[in-house]
Enzyme design. Sequence first.
Site, PDB file in Angstrom:
ATOM      1  N   LYS A  70       0.817  -1.043  -0.018  1.00 59.58           N
ATOM      2  CA  LYS A  70      -0.090   0.039   0.013  1.00 59.58           C
ATOM      3  C   LYS A  70       0.920   1.173   0.001  1.00 59.58           C
ATOM      4  O   LYS A  70       0.491   2.200  -0.600  1.00 59.58           O
ATOM      5  CB  LYS A  70      -0.976  -0.110   1.115  1.00 59.58           C
ATOM      6  CG  LYS A  70      -0.301   0.235   2.529  1.00 59.58           C
ATOM      7  CD  LYS A  70      -1.496   0.422   3.619  1.00 59.58           C
ATOM      8  CE  LYS A  70      -0.779   0.725   4.953  1.00 59.58           C
ATOM      9  NZ  LYS A  70       0.148   1.958   5.059  1.00 59.58           N
ATOM     10  N   THR A  71       2.003   1.154   0.607  1.00 60.54           N
ATOM     11  CA  THR A  71       2.768   2.379   0.724  1.00 60.54           C
ATOM     12  C   THR A  71       3.437   2.759  -0.620  1.00 60.54           C
ATOM     13  O   THR A  71       3.579   3.886  -1.211  1.00 60.54           O
ATOM     14  CB  THR A  71       4.007   2.323   1.791  1.00 60.54           C
ATOM     15  OG1 THR A  71       3.359   1.823   3.082  1.00 60.54           O
ATOM     16  CG2 THR A  71       4.997   3.657   2.156  1.00 60.54           C
TER      17      THR A  71
ATOM     18  N   ASP B 222      -3.489   7.837   4.245  1.00 61.45           N
ATOM     19  CA  ASP B 222      -3.115   6.519   4.439  1.00 61.45           C
ATOM     20  C   ASP B 222      -3.709   5.781   5.790  1.00 61.45           C
ATOM     21  O   ASP B 222      -4.276   6.679   6.638  1.00 61.45           O
ATOM     22  CB  ASP B 222      -1.666   6.549   4.878  1.00 61.45           C
ATOM     23  CG  ASP B 222      -0.865   5.236   4.739  1.00 61.45           C
ATOM     24  OD1 ASP B 222      -1.369   4.265   4.442  1.00 61.45           O
ATOM     25  OD2 ASP B 222       0.275   5.197   5.330  1.00 61.45           O
ATOM     26  N   GLU B 223      -3.741   4.468   6.007  1.00 67.75           N
ATOM     27  CA  GLU B 223      -4.328   3.930   7.240  1.00 67.75           C
ATOM     28  C   GLU B 223      -5.845   4.374   7.527  1.00 67.75           C
ATOM     29  O   GLU B 223      -6.087   4.866   8.611  1.00 67.75           O
ATOM     30  CB  GLU B 223      -3.681   4.021   8.317  1.00 67.75           C
ATOM     31  CG  GLU B 223      -2.161   3.790   8.289  1.00 67.75           C
ATOM     32  CD  GLU B 223      -1.758   2.217   8.294  1.00 67.75           C
ATOM     33  OE1 GLU B 223      -2.913   1.320   8.295  1.00 67.75           O
ATOM     34  OE2 GLU B 223      -0.721   1.517   8.376  1.00 67.75           O
TER      35      GLU B 223
ATOM     36  N   GLN C 136      -7.131  -4.538   9.620  1.00 72.39           N
ATOM     37  CA  GLN C 136      -6.332  -4.168  10.593  1.00 72.39           C
ATOM     38  C   GLN C 136      -6.849  -2.785  11.427  1.00 72.39           C
ATOM     39  O   GLN C 136      -6.229  -2.119  11.940  1.00 72.39           O
ATOM     40  CB  GLN C 136      -4.987  -3.543   9.833  1.00 72.39           C
ATOM     41  CG  GLN C 136      -4.391  -4.796   9.301  1.00 72.39           C
ATOM     42  CD  GLN C 136      -3.071  -4.515   8.660  1.00 72.39           C
ATOM     43  OE1 GLN C 136      -2.159  -4.217   9.244  1.00 72.39           O
ATOM     44  NE2 GLN C 136      -2.919  -4.719   7.450  1.00 72.39           N
TER      45      GLN C 136
ATOM     46  N   ARG D 177       2.783  -9.582  10.655  1.00 74.62           N
ATOM     47  CA  ARG D 177       3.851  -8.842  10.792  1.00 74.62           C
ATOM     48  C   ARG D 177       5.180  -9.639  10.167  1.00 74.62           C
ATOM     49  O   ARG D 177       6.258  -8.958   9.894  1.00 74.62           O
ATOM     50  CB  ARG D 177       4.334  -8.518  12.194  1.00 74.62           C
ATOM     51  CG  ARG D 177       3.409  -7.517  12.836  1.00 74.62           C
ATOM     52  CD  ARG D 177       2.929  -6.142  12.088  1.00 74.62           C
ATOM     53  NE  ARG D 177       1.584  -6.511  11.248  1.00 74.62           N
ATOM     54  CZ  ARG D 177       1.420  -5.925   9.889  1.00 74.62           C
ATOM     55  NH1 ARG D 177       2.249  -4.931   9.558  1.00 74.62           N
ATOM     56  NH2 ARG D 177       0.387  -6.276   9.449  1.00 74.62           N
TER      57      ARG D 177
END
Length: 727
Positions: A32-33, A218-219, A249, A601
Amino acid sequence: MLSLKSLNSEQKKAVEYDGGPSLIVAGAGSGKTRVLTYKIAYLIEQGYEPNSILALTFTNKAAKEMKDRIKKLIGSKANDLWMGTFHSTFAKILRVEADNLNFTSNFSIYDVEDSLALVNSAMSSLDISNDTVNPNSVRHRISYLKNHMIFPKEFKNKFVTSFHDEKVAEIYEEYQFRIAENNAMDFDDLLLKPIELFSNNPKILQKYKKRFTYLLVDEFQDTNKAQYELLKMLVSRDGKICVVGDDAQSIYSWRGADLTNMLNFEKDFKKSKVFRLEQNYRSTKNILAAADSIIKNNRDQLEKNLWTANEEGALVSLLKCADEKDEAYQIARYIKEEIHDNKYSMKDFSILYRTNAQSRALEDIFRREKIPFVIIGGIEFYKRKEVKDIIAYLRVITNQNDEESLLRIMNFPQRGIGLTTISRMIGFARKHGITLFDTMSRVFEVIDIKERIQKNVKGFKILLDKYIGLKTKLSASELTRSLIDELGLIRMFREENTPDAINRLQNIEELLSAITDFSKEKPEAHLEDYLQDVALINDLDLAKDDSNVVTMMTIHAAKGLEFPVVFLSGCEEEIFPLSNKFSSEASVEEERRLFYVALTRAEKKVYVSHARSRYRFGEVAYQNRSRFIEELDPNTLNEENGNGGKKTNRKSKKEIYYEYFENLDYEDFSQQHSSLKVGSRVMHEKFGMGKVIQLIGAGENQKATVSFEGNNVKQLMLKFAKLKVLN
């Protein structure tokens, strides 16, 4: 020319889309980044002015990394982007527009501890006892209400249903009045005040709508009601907004995050386009299958099918342990095995837990086993007392209305200005409608303050006036060095020469280094800019990436990070999930999302551990393993033959109790706690800042009930607790 060859087809479509609102549902490890950075670079290449793009993140670290990546793609144009956290971006706007809200541009930003001090102050002025309501729970409630955009008047008229609520309503109203009087804002205000600004000033709103032609977030799953409201206010008429997130998330409802923002995006933004990033680049097939077997049990989620082209990889290892000490030993052993067998470095390992308190046993064993580690999310550097004290001086120098900061430093270092004197000065200030700072100039008019103390107050005021005058003449670094030297702090701690004093001295030196670095990086910046940076920094921003140590942290702190090997410890009922007394299914679903975040993670290997017994609340508690272990697909799991909690490992409660405390080199009890009383502010190395609400017993058997940050109430045996008394 920007090349998009490194993107997969769905990533490329998401980057190139410019037809209106878009939602990018980005599964864990799906890049995504990368998509967000490429999209911003692509928009600039397509003709958007960099300073017309507003990109919002949730940590300073994420913003910096993203900006650095964009620079590599398109060069120095990236410098003109409006990119940062919600709080830092809107604080910047509020500085410019402060006078439209009856603030001045040098307003202070209050962190959690400052807000708590203000709640205590409000309660004191309203004559509300700590026995009636818990100040920390009130602070939490106020923050919750602000997050949900419920203001004092509305709360009082619509939501008060009990005597406790009545008191909260009184305190909330007084808190809001006081914080405005102090020319200060708390974290929640940094989002609420822009809404107030834009609602009451249509021309100012139009100015920023015109400036920001494209919004990117973002997020997005972590946004709260106020953040979403701001986005809806600022979005341009043609709907140029792109949000990226993963509903699986969403783990921050306790601080106001509202998953429905993401679930309702398509309803709120008509004709929006949805892109699903489903290829995971981070984890092995087994890790992904394990994570999927957990998250599929949740009802509230957006449809997606994560897959990976990565290797099958090792199964998830399940470690059955006797107690927390055995768990720590097993984790240490498997780390050593992994390093030997697979040539990993220490920095390739992360140990995740549900609550900070779980790190205690791990720390003890890792020290014995000589495994270097760092804890993310202990007592943050900028929350340490001596650092907060110096920051309070700098705040008063920039904002003389900041009463809470002034109260903090009035008698630090000691200058003979006691609580009685301060109380009389506050009474004088309230009576005459002036600030406490201005009262210091008129201290000779305050009744019943001795001449000697009046001189001390006058001397303190002269010191502050001197640095207020120097504020525009010296850099932030020069001013702070001069101030610390004049206060004699370095000399004071050197002469004290205790381990605690040496540690405080090192913290002051570290602060001076940080301010020096800031002044070098931003030579044009003012002291106010430094204080804003400090107020909005978090523990992850301070984490160093280059040290070769094992990382320990809560799962919340780990979101957005990745490690080759992850240990997920303490997987037992009432620890993870945190309690079996949930008020709603939504709470269980959030805990499950947290478990999913922990698993994803990991790149190569996951270890999940649980203990048959654990030392909790002063007693040995016998544990049931987490329901989430039962939900894991058995085909992804391998139960290791560790110590396995065999009967030979069992110890009596007494043995475990003394073993748990055997390494504590606590200070002489009578000396350390002679000044402890109900209402004392204390610091604990694990639980952080707290307030004593009850004392029971005496001598070596004395116990304290302490309310720590996050409404975390603990009863502690003082002989072992290592509490530091702050006042």
